[in-house]
Write a protein that holds these residues in place. Structure first.
Motif, PDB file in Angstrom:
ATOM      1  N   GLN A   9     102.660  42.113 -32.927  1.00 58.52           N
ATOM      2  CA  GLN A   9     102.720  42.143 -34.348  1.00 58.52           C
ATOM      3  C   GLN A   9     101.682  43.146 -35.252  1.00 58.52           C
ATOM      4  O   GLN A   9     101.752  43.862 -36.148  1.00 58.52           O
ATOM      5  CB  GLN A   9     102.598  40.927 -34.761  1.00 58.52           C
ATOM      6  N   VAL A  10     100.381  43.028 -34.385  1.00 58.39           N
ATOM      7  CA  VAL A  10      99.240  43.602 -35.251  1.00 58.39           C
ATOM      8  C   VAL A  10      99.347  45.399 -34.671  1.00 58.39           C
ATOM      9  O   VAL A  10      99.281  45.910 -35.628  1.00 58.39           O
ATOM     10  CB  VAL A  10      97.862  43.199 -34.466  1.00 58.39           C
ATOM     11  N   LEU A  11     100.165  45.694 -33.788  1.00 55.11           N
ATOM     12  CA  LEU A  11     100.499  46.962 -33.397  1.00 55.11           C
ATOM     13  C   LEU A  11     101.418  47.390 -34.578  1.00 55.11           C
ATOM     14  O   LEU A  11     101.198  48.716 -34.861  1.00 55.11           O
ATOM     15  CB  LEU A  11     100.982  47.178 -31.995  1.00 55.11           C
ATOM     16  N   LEU A  12     102.379  46.677 -34.964  1.00 53.63           N
ATOM     17  CA  LEU A  12     103.227  47.177 -35.894  1.00 53.63           C
ATOM     18  C   LEU A  12     102.574  47.358 -37.444  1.00 53.63           C
ATOM     19  O   LEU A  12     103.336  48.022 -38.279  1.00 53.63           O
ATOM     20  CB  LEU A  12     104.503  46.188 -35.975  1.00 53.63           C
ATOM     21  N   ILE A  13     101.285  47.000 -37.566  1.00 53.94           N
ATOM     22  CA  ILE A  13     100.765  47.070 -39.022  1.00 53.94           C
ATOM     23  C   ILE A  13     100.629  48.359 -39.299  1.00 53.94           C
ATOM     24  O   ILE A  13      99.825  49.298 -38.569  1.00 53.94           O
ATOM     25  CB  ILE A  13      99.538  46.230 -39.009  1.00 53.94           C
ATOM     26  N   CYS A  14     100.776  48.913 -40.280  1.00 56.29           N
ATOM     27  CA  CYS A  14     100.631  50.231 -40.846  1.00 56.29           C
ATOM     28  C   CYS A  14      99.398  50.711 -41.488  1.00 56.29           C
ATOM     29  O   CYS A  14      98.734  51.742 -41.302  1.00 56.29           O
ATOM     30  CB  CYS A  14     101.950  50.736 -41.853  1.00 56.29           C
ATOM     31  N   ASP A  15      98.976  49.796 -42.383  1.00 59.50           N
ATOM     32  CA  ASP A  15      97.592  49.920 -43.109  1.00 59.50           C
ATOM     33  C   ASP A  15      96.392  49.996 -41.890  1.00 59.50           C
ATOM     34  O   ASP A  15      96.271  48.987 -41.268  1.00 59.50           O
ATOM     35  CB  ASP A  15      97.318  48.925 -43.990  1.00 59.50           C
ATOM     36  N   PRO A  16      95.821  51.066 -41.825  1.00 60.90           N
ATOM     37  CA  PRO A  16      94.675  51.116 -40.896  1.00 60.90           C
ATOM     38  C   PRO A  16      93.531  50.105 -40.960  1.00 60.90           C
ATOM     39  O   PRO A  16      93.182  49.490 -40.153  1.00 60.90           O
ATOM     40  CB  PRO A  16      94.079  52.431 -41.159  1.00 60.90           C
ATOM     41  N   HIS A  17      93.043  49.775 -42.185  1.00 58.89           N
ATOM     42  CA  HIS A  17      92.093  48.907 -42.419  1.00 58.89           C
ATOM     43  C   HIS A  17      92.338  47.574 -42.051  1.00 58.89           C
ATOM     44  O   HIS A  17      91.851  46.538 -41.395  1.00 58.89           O
ATOM     45  CB  HIS A  17      91.478  48.944 -43.948  1.00 58.89           C
ATOM     46  N   THR A  18      93.658  47.014 -42.491  1.00 57.72           N
ATOM     47  CA  THR A  18      94.512  45.837 -42.141  1.00 57.72           C
ATOM     48  C   THR A  18      94.509  45.806 -40.478  1.00 57.72           C
ATOM     49  O   THR A  18      94.228  44.895 -40.244  1.00 57.72           O
ATOM     50  CB  THR A  18      95.717  45.809 -42.803  1.00 57.72           C
ATOM     51  N   LYS A  19      94.745  46.719 -40.017  1.00 54.99           N
ATOM     52  CA  LYS A  19      95.201  46.829 -38.386  1.00 54.99           C
ATOM     53  C   LYS A  19      93.845  46.591 -37.868  1.00 54.99           C
ATOM     54  O   LYS A  19      93.617  45.707 -36.935  1.00 54.99           O
ATOM     55  CB  LYS A  19      95.916  48.011 -38.190  1.00 54.99           C
ATOM     56  N   ALA A  55     111.393  49.166 -32.994  1.00 53.74           N
ATOM     57  CA  ALA A  55     111.379  50.473 -32.212  1.00 53.74           C
ATOM     58  C   ALA A  55     111.205  51.640 -33.140  1.00 53.74           C
ATOM     59  O   ALA A  55     110.512  52.413 -32.837  1.00 53.74           O
ATOM     60  CB  ALA A  55     112.360  50.367 -31.398  1.00 53.74           C
ATOM     61  N   ALA A  56     111.936  51.355 -34.272  1.00 49.97           N
ATOM     62  CA  ALA A  56     111.914  52.600 -35.355  1.00 49.97           C
ATOM     63  C   ALA A  56     110.613  52.771 -36.011  1.00 49.97           C
ATOM     64  O   ALA A  56     110.296  53.725 -36.477  1.00 49.97           O
ATOM     65  CB  ALA A  56     113.073  52.354 -36.403  1.00 49.97           C
ATOM     66  N   THR A  57     109.536  51.626 -36.043  1.00 46.99           N
ATOM     67  CA  THR A  57     108.586  51.691 -36.643  1.00 46.99           C
ATOM     68  C   THR A  57     107.251  51.865 -35.770  1.00 46.99           C
ATOM     69  O   THR A  57     106.080  51.447 -36.265  1.00 46.99           O
ATOM     70  CB  THR A  57     108.450  50.623 -37.716  1.00 46.99           C
ATOM     71  N   MET A  58     107.390  52.066 -34.417  1.00 43.86           N
ATOM     72  CA  MET A  58     106.344  51.874 -33.557  1.00 43.86           C
ATOM     73  C   MET A  58     105.642  53.273 -33.237  1.00 43.86           C
ATOM     74  O   MET A  58     106.253  54.273 -33.028  1.00 43.86           O
ATOM     75  CB  MET A  58     106.948  51.499 -32.150  1.00 43.86           C
ATOM     76  N   PRO A  59     104.350  53.161 -33.146  1.00 44.68           N
ATOM     77  CA  PRO A  59     103.380  52.158 -33.678  1.00 44.68           C
ATOM     78  C   PRO A  59     103.294  52.173 -35.109  1.00 44.68           C
ATOM     79  O   PRO A  59     103.661  53.129 -35.959  1.00 44.68           O
ATOM     80  CB  PRO A  59     101.986  52.451 -33.004  1.00 44.68           C
ATOM     81  N   GLY A  60     102.828  51.120 -35.817  1.00 42.60           N
ATOM     82  CA  GLY A  60     102.695  50.916 -37.141  1.00 42.60           C
ATOM     83  C   GLY A  60     101.484  52.119 -37.399  1.00 42.60           C
ATOM     84  O   GLY A  60     100.444  51.962 -36.996  1.00 42.60           O
ATOM     85  N   ARG A  61     101.598  52.969 -38.550  1.00 50.45           N
ATOM     86  CA  ARG A  61     100.675  54.168 -39.004  1.00 50.45           C
ATOM     87  C   ARG A  61     101.012  54.196 -40.278  1.00 50.45           C
ATOM     88  O   ARG A  61     102.092  54.183 -40.831  1.00 50.45           O
ATOM     89  CB  ARG A  61     100.553  54.945 -38.183  1.00 50.45           C
ATOM     90  N   PRO A  62      99.860  54.568 -41.000  1.00 52.31           N
ATOM     91  CA  PRO A  62     100.087  55.029 -42.423  1.00 52.31           C
ATOM     92  C   PRO A  62     100.884  56.320 -42.728  1.00 52.31           C
ATOM     93  O   PRO A  62     101.380  57.275 -41.704  1.00 52.31           O
ATOM     94  CB  PRO A  62      98.830  55.197 -43.103  1.00 52.31           C
ATOM     95  N   ALA A  63     101.347  56.592 -43.832  1.00 56.75           N
ATOM     96  CA  ALA A  63     102.209  57.950 -44.188  1.00 56.75           C
ATOM     97  C   ALA A  63     101.302  58.988 -43.832  1.00 56.75           C
ATOM     98  O   ALA A  63     101.895  60.022 -43.487  1.00 56.75           O
ATOM     99  CB  ALA A  63     102.637  57.969 -45.542  1.00 56.75           C
TER     100      ALA A  63
END
Length: 274
Positions: A9-19, A55-63
């Motif tokens: 779940q943490v890996l899927l977080i997109c916002d870098p600061h939040t991750k 799978a489509a959003t792996m890994p979470g990262r910003p735009a």
């Protein structure tokens, strides 16, 4: 505490600061849980699967940063303000990817000893600290993570090795990440001449911790080789070829690599590469 599910779940977080913050919080929670009994067998042995959405959003990262080929990444000379920011941004991007790489090792690979998961969660938390230090320094320079294009080499190798933990240990921590042991002193020398002593101090922290991270990769690579009855020295170049990993080129930081667990035979192999 379902550590491996939480790591996913943490890996899927997109916002870098939040991750970064969530990674450090998960590590702290695991340390407390470990004192109270640690990772249970069910958690270690559970075969986790990604949903189609995950799978489509792996890994979470910003735009941003935009991901481009390595040849399109901007100049990184530290002797102009923009060049120094670009250089530090590139390192910051590596550290963000390293958070993802460590979290991926935690959730993806089942049936390993509990110490494996604790090791990689520790790596993830330290990479999160590195990312946060570099991002704050970039902000002090009037820049931010995402301001420059970046390449995706680390995560590409992560994807290639997703089905083989032995290849992952061989080609991510002890190959791609080990390159940082060689490159960091050279970068520090340039930053010192550019007068950025704060960046040099941050890289001191990163180099110290990365020796430990590469050592963890070495330890688990050799553990898996022994478990499978494989010769680590002869296997390594075969994996490099099979997964199209970059060949290591000198100069090598021999002291750091030896501190990270590279054997004399492994160093001789590296030094013998054309």
């Amino acid at each position: 505490m379902r550590l491996r599910q939480e790591a996913l779940q943490v890996l899927l977080i997109c916002d870098p600061h939040t991750k970064a913050a969530a990674t450090q919080a998960l590590s702290a929670a695991y340390l407390q849980a470990h004192r109270d009994g640690g990772l249970d067998e069910a958690d270690r042995n559970e075969a986790l699967k990604l949903s189609a959405e995950q799978a489509a959003t792996m890994p979470g990262r910003p735009a941003r940063p935009a991901l481009v080929s390595a040849t399109q990444v901007p100049s990184r000379s530290p002797f102009t303000p923009e060049g120094r920011a670009a250089l530090l941004h590139a390192i910051c991007h590596i550290e963000f990817n390293a958070i993802n790489l460590a979290l991926d090792a935690v959730w993806r690979f089942a049936c390993m000893p509990a110490a494996f998961y604790g090791d990689w969660l520790q790596v993830a938390a330290e990479e999160a600290e590195h990312f946060s230090l570099l991002r704050a320094h970039l902000q002090s320079m009037g820049a931010n993570y995402g301001d420059f294009d970046a390449h995706d080499g680390l995560w590409t190798m992560c994807e290639r090795t997703k089905d083989d933990i032995l290849a992952r240990m061989a080609l991510v921590p002890r190959t791609l990440e080990a390159r940082g042991l060689d490159a960091t002193p050279l970068i520090q020398d340039k930053l010192t001449r550019a007068g950025d002593h704060e960046a040099v101090a941050i890289l001191d922290i990163i180099l110290r911790d990365e020796v430990g991270h590469v050592a963890i990769g070495n330890r688990w690579f050799h553990h898996l080789c022994q478990e499978r009855g494989l010769d680590a020295l002869s296997l390594y170049p075969k994996l490099v070829k099979q997964y199209d990993a970059p060949r290591m080129r000198p100069p090598f930081n021999e002291a750091a690599r030896k501190a990270a667990g590279f054997t004399e035979d492994e160093m001789a192999f590296l030094l013998g590469v054309d």
